[in-house]
Design an enzyme around this catalytic site. Structure first.
Site, PDB file in Angstrom:
ATOM      1  N   LEU A 152      40.298  40.385  50.887  1.00 27.23           N
ATOM      2  CA  LEU A 152      39.217  40.795  49.993  1.00 27.23           C
ATOM      3  C   LEU A 152      38.837  42.261  50.199  1.00 27.23           C
ATOM      4  O   LEU A 152      38.967  42.810  51.292  1.00 27.23           O
ATOM      5  CB  LEU A 152      37.999  39.895  50.154  1.00 27.23           C
ATOM      6  CG  LEU A 152      37.357  39.707  51.534  1.00 27.23           C
ATOM      7  CD1 LEU A 152      36.433  40.841  51.893  1.00 27.23           C
ATOM      8  CD2 LEU A 152      36.595  38.389  51.536  1.00 27.23           C
ATOM      9  N   GLU A 154      35.773  45.133  49.791  1.00 26.68           N
ATOM     10  CA  GLU A 154      34.324  45.226  49.707  1.00 26.68           C
ATOM     11  C   GLU A 154      33.964  45.631  48.280  1.00 26.68           C
ATOM     12  O   GLU A 154      34.665  46.411  47.655  1.00 26.68           O
ATOM     13  CB  GLU A 154      33.797  46.256  50.704  1.00 26.68           C
ATOM     14  CG  GLU A 154      33.941  45.754  52.117  1.00 26.68           C
ATOM     15  CD  GLU A 154      33.336  46.700  53.137  1.00 26.68           C
ATOM     16  OE1 GLU A 154      32.526  47.557  52.772  1.00 26.68           O
ATOM     17  OE2 GLU A 154      33.703  46.568  54.311  1.00 26.68           O
ATOM     18  N   LEU A 270      47.020  54.422  43.484  1.00 28.39           N
ATOM     19  CA  LEU A 270      47.640  55.735  43.337  1.00 28.39           C
ATOM     20  C   LEU A 270      46.596  56.728  42.834  1.00 28.39           C
ATOM     21  O   LEU A 270      46.916  57.641  42.087  1.00 28.39           O
ATOM     22  CB  LEU A 270      48.814  55.667  42.357  1.00 28.39           C
ATOM     23  CG  LEU A 270      50.112  55.048  42.884  1.00 28.39           C
ATOM     24  CD1 LEU A 270      51.205  55.092  41.818  1.00 28.39           C
ATOM     25  CD2 LEU A 270      50.613  55.752  44.153  1.00 28.39           C
ATOM     26  N   CYS A 280      38.424  49.147  57.260  1.00 31.53           N
ATOM     27  CA  CYS A 280      39.735  48.476  57.372  1.00 31.53           C
ATOM     28  C   CYS A 280      40.911  49.433  57.503  1.00 31.53           C
ATOM     29  O   CYS A 280      41.594  49.426  58.528  1.00 31.53           O
ATOM     30  CB  CYS A 280      39.930  47.567  56.170  1.00 31.53           C
ATOM     31  SG  CYS A 280      38.623  46.352  56.022  1.00 31.53           S
ATOM     32  N   LYS A 340      33.420  54.072  49.305  1.00 33.93           N
ATOM     33  CA  LYS A 340      33.963  53.885  47.956  1.00 33.93           C
ATOM     34  C   LYS A 340      32.828  53.333  47.100  1.00 33.93           C
ATOM     35  O   LYS A 340      31.786  52.913  47.636  1.00 33.93           O
ATOM     36  CB  LYS A 340      35.149  52.931  47.967  1.00 33.93           C
ATOM     37  CG  LYS A 340      34.794  51.507  48.352  1.00 33.93           C
ATOM     38  CD  LYS A 340      35.956  50.570  48.129  1.00 33.93           C
ATOM     39  CE  LYS A 340      35.512  49.134  48.310  1.00 33.93           C
ATOM     40  NZ  LYS A 340      36.541  48.166  48.025  1.00 33.93           N
TER      41      LYS A 340
END
Ligand code: UGA
Length: 466
Positions: A152, A154, A270, A280, A340
């Site tokens: 998964l 986030e 990309l 991670c 992000k």
């Protein structure tokens, strides 16, 4: 199925809520009393789409919270271990929490249990868990250890869990593999989707029913590390290509489209920018390198992924310097603190790294993030203040920097931004705008892997239109 999940972090909490959603009885265990109390009170400790809804629906019903690992183990037939595996200074994962949990599970067995690694762990961890449990007195016949890595992301964790690309079950025992397959049957047989259509909206391109991949435990452990390393490789690859694009005035967005439409390569991951962050990729690429080395293979390609990623942040700083000439005393509006968009997580955030460098160059920063401000406030010190929205951040700033790909940052009222800025400069580390748009708005626009939109050319094109 009666399930215990040890750890209420991102993976543990999302897995707990989703297992309850699939119809299982879940006890989520954590040894942090404050966190537990907040969960019991009905709070959601992380910013995650659909998680509050799932917790509200199942809390106190099919989903319970507990501080007692032994009780949870005794009440369950399957125990998912989702505790942290933070990086050590050497890059390898610190497995001491996993070991402590394995010991406690071994001491609490009251019949056959399946112990499932859900945390990201290096290859051989399942063997170590087995060994530690036996050393603690557990009989081999009373348990099996299975690797069931989680993929998964986030921000979309609940959708990713319920609509996965694949479910990997790494089991060396038929009995344990059967039990795990039963747990995921609502997804792999499709009954969950038939019964709960629309509860959690089906994401575009979802594969229904979910695909199951059965492997050995070691292969499953490697699948997790290799997947994350490969995704990080894609990002570093496109960032390296972006750097070539900058040198020859090509456009990395066009290049990414051109290579990504080859179905063997694929368009996703990309997107060029200031590099990957989060809890991670940075940790897992380093840990994978470390594991490979320990097993006798050096794998220098992994080091290069990390090097390109670090370089991307430095190159961005250079862009800011080039656009603004001198940095000392400049006021910068910064959009984005999270690593992000869609999350309040700031771990290993490239945005924070860049902000720290700007502060050390004696810039003042006015930052805005829709979710991560509170967390950033706790870790960043210096000449930084926080705005209520992007426009407030832009007031009187010498440039606007975009560091996180929040959806809202791609839909700004650019004319308003321009009127608020002292210099009409936007430096975009996430390529959220087309060069044409910025040209039309008359902004000096610097992005990644694309030629800078200069003010002169924007004026010239406006004149040509008139
Ligand atoms: C990542 C993986 O995508 C998940 O499959 C995995 O389960 C998870 O790690 C984990 O191991 O727990 P996550 O860290 O939540 O998920 O976030 P991603 O969406 O993968 O993004 C990671 C970073 O890469 C972000 O900083 C993002 O901005 C950056 N990124 C992503 C790019 O710079 N370019 C891209 O094209 C894609």
């Amino acid at each position: 199925m009666k399930i215990a999940v040890v750890g209420s972090g991102y993976v543990g909490l999302v897995a707990s809520a989703c297992f309850a959603e699939l119809g299982h009885e879940v006890i989520c265990v954590d040894n942090d009393p404050e966190k537990l109390a907040a969960l019991v009170r009905g709070e959601t400790p992380i910013h995650e789409q659909y998680l509050p809804e799932l917790l509200a629906r199942h809390r106190g019903q099919r989903l319970k919270f507990s501080a007692s690992l032994p009780e949870a183990v005794r009440a369950s037939s399957v125990v998912f271990v989702a505790v942290g595996t933070p990086p050590r200074e050497t890059g390898d994962a610190d497995l001491s929490y996993v070991e402590a949990v394995a010991r406690e599970i071994a001491q609490s067995l009251n019949g056959y249990k399946v112990v499932v690694e859900k945390s990201t762990v290096p290859v051989y961890t399942s063997e170590w868990i087995r060994r530690v449990m036996q050393l603690t007195g557990a009989k081999a016949a009373d348990f099996d250890v299975v690797s069931n890595p989680e993929f998964l992301r986030e921000g979309t964790a609940v959708s990713d869990f319920l609509y996965p690309d694949r479910i990997v079950i790494g089991a060396d025992s038929e009995r344990a593999a059967q039990i795990l397959q039963e747990i995921y049957a609502p997804l792999t047989k499709g009954t969950y989707y038939a019964r709960s259509a629309g509860v959690i909206p089906e994401p575009p391109g979802a594969k229904i029913p979910a695909q199951l991949i059965l492997t050995s435990a070691k292969s499953a452990e490697l699948i997790k590390h290799a997947s994350n390393a490969f995704l990080a490789l894609k990002i570093s690859f496109i960032n390296a290509v972006a750097n070539v694009c900058e040198a020859v005035d090509a456009d990395v967005e066009q290049v990414a489209l051109g290579i990504g439409t080859d179905s063997r390569i694929g368009k996703r991951f990309l997107r060029a920018g200031i590099g990957y962050g989060g809890s991670c990729f940075p940790k897992d690429v380093a840990a994978f390198r470390s594991v490979a080395r320990e097993c006798g293979y050096d794998f220098p390609m992994l080091q290069e992924i990390i090097r390109v990623n670090d370089e991307q942040r430095k190159r961005f700083l250079k862009k800011v310097r080039t656009a603004l000439w001198t940095l000392r005393g400049k006021r910068l509006a910064v959009l984005g603190l999270a690593y992000k968009g869609g999350t309040d997580d700031i771990r290993e955030s490239p945005a924070l790294d860049i902000i720290r460098s700007l502060l050390s160059e004696q810039c003042s920063v006015v930052a805005y993030d829709p979710a991560a401000t509170e967390r950033a406030q706790q870790v960043i010190t210096g000449d930084i203040t926080y705005a209520e929205d992007p426009y407030q951040a832009a007031v009187g700033a010498d440039a606007l920097l975009i560091l996180t790909d929040w959806e809202g940052f791609a839909a700004l009222d650019l004319a308003r931004i321009k009127s608020l800025l002292r210099y009409p400069i936007v430096i975009d580390g996430r390529n959220l705008y087309s060069r044409e748009t910025m040209q039309k708005e008359g902004l000096l626009y610097v992005s990644v892997g694309r030629a800078t939109v200069e003010l002169e050319s924007s004026r010239a094109s406006a004149l040509a239109k008139e």
